[in-house]
Scaffold this motif. Structure first.
Motif, PDB file in Angstrom:
ATOM      1  N   SER A 282       0.834  -1.208   0.000  1.00 38.28           N
ATOM      2  CA  SER A 282       0.000   0.000   0.000  1.00 38.28           C
ATOM      3  C   SER A 282       0.869   1.259   0.000  1.00 38.28           C
ATOM      4  N   LEU A 283       0.235   2.376  -0.292  1.00 38.15           N
ATOM      5  CA  LEU A 283       0.932   3.665  -0.387  1.00 38.15           C
ATOM      6  C   LEU A 283       0.248   4.664   0.539  1.00 38.15           C
ATOM      7  N   VAL A 284       1.038   5.289   1.374  1.00 37.13           N
ATOM      8  CA  VAL A 284       0.448   6.100   2.436  1.00 37.13           C
ATOM      9  C   VAL A 284       1.228   7.395   2.640  1.00 37.13           C
ATOM     10  N   THR A 285       0.481   8.446   3.003  1.00 38.40           N
ATOM     11  CA  THR A 285       1.112   9.687   3.469  1.00 38.40           C
ATOM     12  C   THR A 285       0.902   9.725   4.982  1.00 38.40           C
ATOM     13  N   MET A 286       1.986   9.917   5.727  1.00 39.86           N
ATOM     14  CA  MET A 286       1.864  10.040   7.192  1.00 39.86           C
ATOM     15  C   MET A 286       2.459  11.374   7.619  1.00 39.86           C
ATOM     16  N   LYS A 287       1.702  12.063   8.417  1.00 44.18           N
ATOM     17  CA  LYS A 287       2.203  13.339   8.955  1.00 44.18           C
ATOM     18  C   LYS A 287       2.057  13.324  10.468  1.00 44.18           C
ATOM     19  N   CYS A 288       2.937  14.002  11.129  1.00 46.75           N
ATOM     20  CA  CYS A 288       2.780  14.121  12.587  1.00 46.75           C
ATOM     21  C   CYS A 288       3.482  15.380  13.070  1.00 46.75           C
ATOM     22  N   PHE A 289       3.166  15.783  14.264  1.00 49.53           N
ATOM     23  CA  PHE A 289       3.827  16.919  14.907  1.00 49.53           C
ATOM     24  C   PHE A 289       3.445  16.935  16.383  1.00 49.53           C
ATOM     25  N   PRO A 290       4.369  17.260  17.269  1.00 48.41           N
ATOM     26  CA  PRO A 290       5.773  17.599  17.052  1.00 48.41           C
ATOM     27  C   PRO A 290       6.627  16.380  16.718  1.00 48.41           C
ATOM     28  N   TRP A 291       7.790  16.633  16.193  1.00 42.98           N
ATOM     29  CA  TRP A 291       8.755  15.556  15.936  1.00 42.98           C
ATOM     30  C   TRP A 291       9.685  15.369  17.133  1.00 42.98           C
ATOM     31  N   VAL A 292       9.527  16.265  18.099  1.00 39.25           N
ATOM     32  CA  VAL A 292      10.440  16.259  19.253  1.00 39.25           C
ATOM     33  C   VAL A 292       9.642  16.147  20.532  1.00 39.25           C
ATOM     34  N   LYS A 293      10.093  15.268  21.410  1.00 38.79           N
ATOM     35  CA  LYS A 293       9.499  15.202  22.748  1.00 38.79           C
ATOM     36  C   LYS A 293      10.669  15.007  23.708  1.00 38.79           C
ATOM     37  N   ASN A 294      10.870  15.945  24.598  1.00 37.51           N
ATOM     38  CA  ASN A 294      12.039  15.927  25.483  1.00 37.51           C
ATOM     39  C   ASN A 294      13.313  15.704  24.663  1.00 37.51           C
ATOM     40  N   LYS A 295      13.974  14.560  24.891  1.00 38.76           N
ATOM     41  CA  LYS A 295      15.224  14.335  24.138  1.00 38.76           C
ATOM     42  C   LYS A 295      15.038  13.221  23.114  1.00 38.76           C
ATOM     43  N   THR A 296      13.855  13.185  22.514  1.00 40.25           N
ATOM     44  CA  THR A 296      13.584  12.205  21.454  1.00 40.25           C
ATOM     45  C   THR A 296      13.168  12.953  20.187  1.00 40.25           C
ATOM     46  N   LEU A 297      13.738  12.533  19.063  1.00 39.07           N
ATOM     47  CA  LEU A 297      13.463  13.193  17.777  1.00 39.07           C
ATOM     48  C   LEU A 297      13.064  12.152  16.733  1.00 39.07           C
ATOM     49  N   LEU A 298      12.096  12.506  15.895  1.00 35.18           N
ATOM     50  CA  LEU A 298      11.755  11.668  14.737  1.00 35.18           C
ATOM     51  C   LEU A 298      12.394  12.267  13.501  1.00 35.18           C
ATOM     52  N   ILE A 299      12.792  11.411  12.565  1.00 33.37           N
ATOM     53  CA  ILE A 299      13.445  11.899  11.342  1.00 33.37           C
ATOM     54  C   ILE A 299      13.124  10.947  10.180  1.00 33.37           C
ATOM     55  N   GLY A 300      13.261  11.444   8.948  1.00 34.44           N
ATOM     56  CA  GLY A 300      12.997  10.593   7.776  1.00 34.44           C
ATOM     57  C   GLY A 300      11.535  10.176   7.724  1.00 34.44           C
ATOM     58  N   ASP A 301      11.280   8.983   7.177  1.00 39.94           N
ATOM     59  CA  ASP A 301       9.899   8.518   7.028  1.00 39.94           C
ATOM     60  C   ASP A 301       9.152   8.432   8.356  1.00 39.94           C
ATOM     61  N   ALA A 302       9.854   8.244   9.454  1.00 43.52           N
ATOM     62  CA  ALA A 302       9.185   8.167  10.754  1.00 43.52           C
ATOM     63  C   ALA A 302       8.444   9.474  11.044  1.00 43.52           C
ATOM     64  N   ALA A 303       8.992  10.591  10.542  1.00 45.20           N
ATOM     65  CA  ALA A 303       8.367  11.899  10.775  1.00 45.20           C
ATOM     66  C   ALA A 303       7.446  12.302   9.634  1.00 45.20           C
ATOM     67  N   HIS A 304       7.746  11.824   8.418  1.00 46.11           N
ATOM     68  CA  HIS A 304       6.997  12.327   7.244  1.00 46.11           C
ATOM     69  C   HIS A 304       7.069  11.324   6.099  1.00 46.11           C
ATOM     70  N   ALA A 305       6.221  10.332   6.091  1.00 49.32           N
ATOM     71  CA  ALA A 305       6.234   9.365   4.973  1.00 49.32           C
ATOM     72  C   ALA A 305       5.331   9.886   3.857  1.00 49.32           C
ATOM     73  N   ILE A 306       5.829   9.791   2.614  1.00 50.41           N
ATOM     74  CA  ILE A 306       5.061  10.333   1.490  1.00 50.41           C
ATOM     75  C   ILE A 306       4.922   9.277   0.397  1.00 50.41           C
ATOM     76  N   VAL A 307       3.997   9.503  -0.530  1.00 55.01           N
ATOM     77  CA  VAL A 307       3.864   8.568  -1.656  1.00 55.01           C
ATOM     78  C   VAL A 307       5.053   8.790  -2.600  1.00 55.01           C
ATOM     79  N   PRO A 308       5.417   7.768  -3.405  1.00 54.61           N
ATOM     80  CA  PRO A 308       6.729   7.842  -4.081  1.00 54.61           C
ATOM     81  C   PRO A 308       6.761   8.568  -5.417  1.00 54.61           C
ATOM     82  N   PHE A 309       5.713   9.320  -5.777  1.00 54.00           N
ATOM     83  CA  PHE A 309       5.605   9.775  -7.162  1.00 54.00           C
ATOM     84  C   PHE A 309       6.501  10.954  -7.529  1.00 54.00           C
ATOM     85  N   TYR A 310       7.154  11.564  -6.585  1.00 54.53           N
ATOM     86  CA  TYR A 310       8.148  12.586  -6.935  1.00 54.53           C
ATOM     87  C   TYR A 310       9.562  12.038  -6.769  1.00 54.53           C
TER      88      TYR A 310
END
Ligand code: FAD
Length: 448
Positions: A282-310
């Motif tokens: 399947s193909l999914v767009t995932m968005k979230c915010f904040p990416w930071v909580k205390n001393k934890t950070l999300l990055i890459g697809d964990a923070a922003h997964a997009i469909v592959p068409f670009y």
């Protein structure tokens, strides 16, 4: 605490986690990577299918800054444009940009291996078969489960979740207050198929192009591999009259491919086997915010997964690493300042590329064969050639101009679209386009 005494856990030794480990080691941090899968460097024979992706300027720039671009270039295949295949097998080529501009087909596993090797060579510690199941953002701890179900808790100075679209770290954050999260699947899924090399490793289609079979409500694409083969991806509805569900017998699959992709079907001796064996994903767009909580950070697809068409998901994740590194330099590794600034800076950009990726599906499957669309592209190319710094087509801004942020590219493209809609609505534009007053068009840009 200095960079040298800080111990950072990166969860996920995929493309982004491995690159980030290199950046952080180069800054002097102690880095431990935890990867759920086995070490792919030891399991290459079982890895089987070759999956490739398009690496473009943003990704290359991030690799260049850790001295890796030269290791990738020899195994990357330049793709100078789109090669469109119509239902009769006729070909049309559209260059992606100016002479000398291209994107690159690279093997996902080879790239990941180069990154993991470099991360290790720089001194990062990689732990395989270690699934992170939970984190505690107050204590900065991660709970790691081994294949034997041993659970261990480790404490760090910082945790970075680079564990992909279905991130366990993000799921832990989702349980906290005021955490926004959304996911949206599209109606299409995808399946990878294969065109083998011809005699003596010859490419059976043009080697230096990204091939597209646009069919309006669906499409197939193919990217070249160094061994002469192509990896094809069919983007196709899950359900309905023309869908994965409907292609449920040998007969139905063969008839469908012969009718809709006749030139490709002839080159796919393992079509039926690939179709049945390879998953429909399947193909999914995932968005979230904040990416930071205390001393934890999300990055890459964990923070922003997009469909592959670009072709930008990995490129955007690599750009995350480069920007984070710039901020660490700017603020002398003061993470309390860097983390909020990083998420505030990147969020509008990753939201923009998420939308552009969805829009580009329509362009690729529907419009690349459309006469109006092609004329629009020709006029834009003329504008770009006359005013190279003033009118940069959207595709070039996103793919080749890594100094333009995704969010800027998005907003400039809105202005360009408004102007081009008016130009295209002029009566007789099909015959008069070559004598357009380009200067007056340029003046209508907000910065014109
Ligand atoms: P991932 O690559 O998903 O890596 C995450 C890693 O974390 C994996 O190794 C995983 O095993 C590990 N992990 C997951 N959970 C845990 C856990 N709990 N504990 C420990 N480890 C864990 N992008 C482009 O730029 N160009 C393209 O052409 C392109 N084509 C694509 C085509 C398709 C069909 C798809 C689906 C995506 C495409 N992308 C492309 C997007 C690209 O694949 C992703 O953006 C990129 O892989 C993101 O990298 P990542 O490291 O953030 O995540």
């Amino acid at each position: 605490m200095t960079a040298h005494s800080k111990h950072i856990a990166i969860v996920g030794a995929g493309l982004v986690g491995s690159l980030l480990a290199i950046y952080l080691r180069k800054r002097g941090y102690k880095v431990s990577l935890f990867e759920r899968r086995a070490d792919m460097r030891k399991n290459m024979l079982q890895a089987g299918r070759s999956i490739n992706l398009a690496l473009s300027n943003r990704g290359i720039r991030a690799l260049e800054e850790v001295g890796l671009a030269d290791a990738i270039r020899p195994v990357a295949i330049p793709m100078h444009g789109r090669m469109m295949h119509d239902v009769k097998g006729n070909l049309t080529f559209q260059a992606y940009g100016k002479e000398g501009q291209y994107i690159n087909s690279v093997s996902r596993s080879n790239l990941n291996i180069v990154l993991m090797n470099k991360a290790e060579a720089e001194g990062a510690t990689l732990h395989f078969n270690q699934r992170v199941t939970q984190i505690d953002t107050d204590k900065t701890t991660i709970a790691v489960t081994s294949p034997e179900n041993h659970l261990e808790i480790h404490t760090f100075d910082l945790i970075i979740g680079a564990d992909g679209a279905f991130s366990a770290i993000r799921q832990s954050l989702q349980a906290t207050d005021r955490f926004d999260f959304s996911q949206a699947y599209i109606a299409h899924g995808y399946k990878e198929l294969h065109i083998p090399a011809g005699t003596a490793g010859a490419f059976q289609l043009e080697k230096n192009a990204l091939h597209i079979w646009p069919r309006q409500s669906y499409m197939m694409i193919a990217l070249p591999n160094p061994d002469g083969s192509f990896t094809c991806t069919l983007f196709f509805p899950f359900d309905g009259e023309t869908s994965f569900t409907a292609l449920s017998s040998d007969h139905a699959i063969k008839d469908f491919f012969n009718a809709n992709f006749p030139d490709a079907a002839k080159l796919m001796p393992s079509l039926l086997r690939d179709f049945y064996q390879n998953p429909t994903s399947s193909l999914v767009t995932m968005k979230c915010f904040p990416w930071v909580k205390n001393k934890t950070l999300l990055i890459g697809d964990a923070a922003h997964a997009i469909v592959p068409f670009y072709g930008q998901g990995m490129n955007a994740g690599f750009e995350d690493c480069r920007i984070l590194n710039i901020l660490l330099g700017k603020y002398h590794d003061q993470w309390e300042t860097v983390l909020p600034e990083f998420q505030n800076l990147r969020k509008p950009d990753t939201d923009a590329i998420a939308q552009l990726a969805l829009d580009n599906f329509i362009e690729m499957r529907d419009l690349v064969g459309d006469a109006d669309f092609l004329l629009r592209k020709k006029i834009e190319a003329k504008l770009h050639s006359a005013y190279p710094d003033r009118w940069i087509p959207l595709y070039s801004m996103v793919t080749f101009n890594d100094n333009i942020r995704y969010s800027e590219a998005y907003s400039i493209s809105r202005s360009q679209k408004k102007i081009m809609d008016e130009v295209m609505s002029r009566p007789g534009i099909e015959t008069t386009w070559e004598s357009l007053d380009l200067a007056s068009i340029i003046q209508r840009l907000p910065n014109g």
